[in-house]
Design a protein around this motif. Structure first.
Motif, short mmCIF file in Angstrom:
data_model
loop_
_atom_site.label_atom_id
_atom_site.label_comp_id
_atom_site.label_asym_id
_atom_site.label_seq_id
_atom_site.Cartn_x
_atom_site.Cartn_y
_atom_site.Cartn_z
N TYR A 153 -8.36 3.94 5.25
CA TYR A 153 -9.18 2.82 6.77
C TYR A 153 -11.11 2.95 6.85
O TYR A 153 -11.06 1.35 7.00
CB TYR A 153 -8.39 2.61 7.40
CG TYR A 153 -6.75 2.55 7.44
CD1 TYR A 153 -6.26 1.71 7.17
CD2 TYR A 153 -6.04 3.50 8.29
CE1 TYR A 153 -4.72 1.30 6.77
CE2 TYR A 153 -4.81 3.96 7.80
CZ TYR A 153 -4.25 2.04 7.76
OH TYR A 153 -3.01 2.68 7.75
N ASP A 154 -11.11 3.88 6.23
CA ASP A 154 -12.62 4.12 6.42
C ASP A 154 -13.42 3.42 4.89
O ASP A 154 -14.02 4.14 4.56
CB ASP A 154 -13.53 5.30 6.71
CG ASP A 154 -14.80 5.66 6.91
OD1 ASP A 154 -15.78 4.59 6.73
OD2 ASP A 154 -15.01 6.42 8.18
N HIS A 155 -13.76 2.12 5.81
CA HIS A 155 -14.11 1.13 4.14
C HIS A 155 -15.71 1.47 4.28
O HIS A 155 -16.41 1.63 2.64
CB HIS A 155 -14.72 -0.21 4.66
CG HIS A 155 -12.77 -0.84 4.92
ND1 HIS A 155 -11.79 -1.07 3.74
CD2 HIS A 155 -12.43 -1.44 6.02
CE1 HIS A 155 -10.29 -1.15 4.12
NE2 HIS A 155 -10.58 -1.28 5.39
N GLU A 156 -16.54 1.99 5.00
CA GLU A 156 -18.12 2.47 4.43
C GLU A 156 -17.81 3.64 3.86
O GLU A 156 -18.45 4.20 2.76
CB GLU A 156 -18.71 3.32 5.76
CG GLU A 156 -20.41 3.21 5.50
CD GLU A 156 -20.92 3.42 6.50
OE1 GLU A 156 -21.78 3.62 7.03
OE2 GLU A 156 -20.47 3.61 7.93
N TYR A 157 -16.52 5.18 3.49
CA TYR A 157 -16.66 5.83 3.33
C TYR A 157 -16.01 5.63 2.09
O TYR A 157 -16.56 6.34 0.72
CB TYR A 157 -15.32 6.45 4.02
CG TYR A 157 -14.72 8.27 3.20
CD1 TYR A 157 -15.64 8.74 2.53
CD2 TYR A 157 -13.12 7.39 2.87
CE1 TYR A 157 -14.86 9.80 2.18
CE2 TYR A 157 -12.95 9.30 1.82
CZ TYR A 157 -13.75 10.20 1.35
OH TYR A 157 -12.87 11.26 1.08
N ILE A 158 -15.02 5.12 1.51
CA ILE A 158 -14.64 4.64 0.81
C ILE A 158 -15.51 3.42 -0.49
O ILE A 158 -15.35 4.27 -1.91
CB ILE A 158 -12.94 3.26 0.97
CG1 ILE A 158 -12.07 4.17 1.46
CG2 ILE A 158 -12.56 2.45 -0.97
CD1 ILE A 158 -11.09 2.92 1.52
N SER A 159 -16.33 3.39 -0.29
CA SER A 159 -17.30 2.34 -0.95
C SER A 159 -18.44 3.52 -1.75
O SER A 159 -19.09 2.94 -2.52
CB SER A 159 -17.67 1.36 0.16
OG SER A 159 -18.58 1.94 1.22
N LYS A 218 -3.28 3.86 -2.81
CA LYS A 218 -4.61 3.81 -1.28
C LYS A 218 -4.89 5.54 -1.29
O LYS A 218 -5.85 5.98 -0.80
CB LYS A 218 -4.19 3.34 -0.38
CG LYS A 218 -3.60 1.85 -0.41
CD LYS A 218 -4.43 1.75 -0.16
CE LYS A 218 -4.96 0.95 0.61
NZ LYS A 218 -6.30 -0.07 1.23
N CYS A 219 -3.84 6.95 -1.40
CA CYS A 219 -4.58 8.21 -1.48
C CYS A 219 -3.81 8.58 -2.12
O CYS A 219 -2.70 8.52 -2.02
CB CYS A 219 -4.94 7.91 0.08
SG CYS A 219 -5.09 10.05 0.31
N ASN A 240 -14.33 11.77 -3.16
CA ASN A 240 -13.47 11.88 -2.87
C ASN A 240 -12.61 12.70 -1.98
O ASN A 240 -11.40 11.80 -1.76
CB ASN A 240 -13.08 10.80 -3.98
CG ASN A 240 -12.69 12.08 -5.17
OD1 ASN A 240 -13.58 13.20 -5.28
ND2 ASN A 240 -11.06 12.43 -5.12
N LYS A 290 -9.37 7.76 7.75
CA LYS A 290 -10.42 7.89 6.80
C LYS A 290 -10.19 7.65 5.43
O LYS A 290 -10.97 6.63 5.17
CB LYS A 290 -11.64 9.68 7.09
CG LYS A 290 -12.90 8.93 6.55
CD LYS A 290 -13.48 10.50 6.05
CE LYS A 290 -15.26 10.79 5.71
NZ LYS A 290 -15.53 11.81 5.86
N ASP A 295 1.18 -1.18 -0.16
CA ASP A 295 0.18 0.07 0.21
C ASP A 295 1.11 1.11 0.35
O ASP A 295 1.68 1.13 0.77
CB ASP A 295 -1.56 0.21 1.41
CG ASP A 295 -1.93 -1.29 1.57
OD1 ASP A 295 -2.59 -1.63 0.33
OD2 ASP A 295 -2.40 -1.35 2.01
#
Length: 390
Positions: A346-352, A291-292, A326, A343, A211
């Motif tokens: 590691y915030d998978h809800e946000y990323i989705s 990743k970012c 994003n 965020k 990553d």
């Protein structure tokens, strides 16, 4: 515009970031039977500070009609003004020799305003890409005035989104001159072939097999003195994540040389990987696997949504631009940047949720739409006869 003769289109480019946004359309024009394309290369493209990015244009095999060495080796506001004056004087000779039917420009840098001004005085219609955008950082930014001034000096507008087209019409531009086509940067992301992680690692090292973060930071015209401090915060907080960081060189604006000095301080840090210019395919694939994205590049706003790439915009530089989910806009302090990084990573809800805004700046077919528009333009006389609508 020219009867049965091919339309002679010149494109003006002064830096790699701008050229990569132009590239998909240039390729489409170059392959079109009705057009004859030439590229005017200037500014940072011809500078060792920017790794002679003209080499990429040569590799793309476009016809280079002129190489204008106008970028002064300096890092001040006055040097940018003087560089612009050299560009204008040189363009006159290029236009006289090449006799273009159209000039193609993009965005809000000095190349756009100088190109459109020179062409207007010489009765050459101007096609402006990515106008109508808007930024309002605290303290202002000269790019904002340049962008809208270029709009008023241009004759056809190819915008990235409908809101931009509406803004251009509010500036008094006739509706038949304004077309929403999306960003050519999305076309670039859509069409570039995929490289395997092993292929990327062969050129950039083993850091890409884990990553990693991509960091791109440019100086802001009204915030030059604070740029170094902001950049240090970005780098140090990224290092704290434990991930590798790939950092690109800044643009050629005032303050860029101080940024380069800071980057060189991290040359030997094991997590930090610096680059000046990357091959287009390599850069796109670096972004695809990141990743970012961190920093203050417009890439976060315009192109990262298509990749569903979480982005942390630090400071004022992109404030005001329409953005997708994003992008997190944060001030330049350690806690805010750190929280945004957590965020984004590691915030998978946000990323989705990021897929919902994937096509905010276009669907990746800007070139096809633009070629159809350029193929059906009215005569030069109508293009040049601009009138304000209020």
């Amino acid at each position: 515009m020219s009867g049965n003769k091919k339309m002679n289109i010149l494109a003006l480019s002064g830096i790699r970031s701008e050229y990569d946004l132009l590239y998909p359309l240039l390729k489409g024009i170059d392959n079109h039977p009705d057009f004859n394309l030439g590229v005017i290369v200037s500014g940072a493209h011809l500078s060792p500070l920017h790794d002679y990015s003209v080499r990429q244009i040569e590799k793309d095999q476009f016809r280079i009609v002129d190489r204008i060495e106008n970028l002064l080796y300096a890092d001040s506001f006055s040097s940018k003004a003087k560089s612009s004056s050299i560009l204008m004087q040189s363009l006159v000779q290029t236009f006289v020799r090449e006799q273009p039917d159209l000039l193609l420009i993009l965005g809000d840098r000095e190349e756009a305003i100088i190109g459109s001004l020179t062409a207007s005085y010489m009765n050459i219609p101007v096609v402006h890409l990515a106008g109508g955008d808007n930024t309002n950082p605290e303290g202002g930014n000269v790019d904002e005035q340049i962008r809208h001034a270029t709009t008023k000096l241009s004759h056809i507008h190819l915008t990235m989104m409908e809101e931009h087209s509406e803004r251009i019409q509010k500036l008094g531009e006739e509706t038949w001159r304004v077309f929403t086509v999306g960003s050519a940067g999305i076309d670039r992301l859509r069409t570039e072939p995929t490289l395997s992680v092993e292929e990327i690692a062969g050129q950039l090292g083993e850091g890409v097999t884990k990553d990693y973060i991509v960091l791109i930071y440019h100086p802001l015209n009204s915030n030059v003195t604070q740029a170094v401090a902001e950049l240090r915060i970005c780098i140090e907080q990224c290092i704290q994540t434990g991930l590798d960081i790939f950092i690109g060189s800044p643009n050629s604006d005032p303050g860029s040389q101080d940024i380069v000095k800071v980057l060189h301080e991290y040359t030997h840090h094991p997590q930090v990987h610096l680059y000046k210019n990357l091959e287009r395919n390599l850069f796109v694939n670096l972004l695809r696997n990141a990743k970012c994205l961190v920093g203050n590049s417009s890439l976060a706003v315009h192109e990262a949504p298509f990749l569903c790439l979480p982005s942390v915009n630090v400071g004022e530089r992109q404030k005001g631009r329409i953005s997708g989910k994003n992008v997190q806009f944060v001030p330049a302090n350690e806690k805010e940047v750190w929280n945004a990084l957590q965020k984004a990573l590691y915030d998978h809800e946000y990323i989705s949720e990021l897929e919902k805004d994937q096509f905010i700046y276009g669907d990746g077919f800007m070139v096809e739409k633009s070629l159809q528009i350029l193929s059906s333009l009215p005569p030069r006389e109508k293009l040049l006869a601009k009138k304000i609508t209020y």
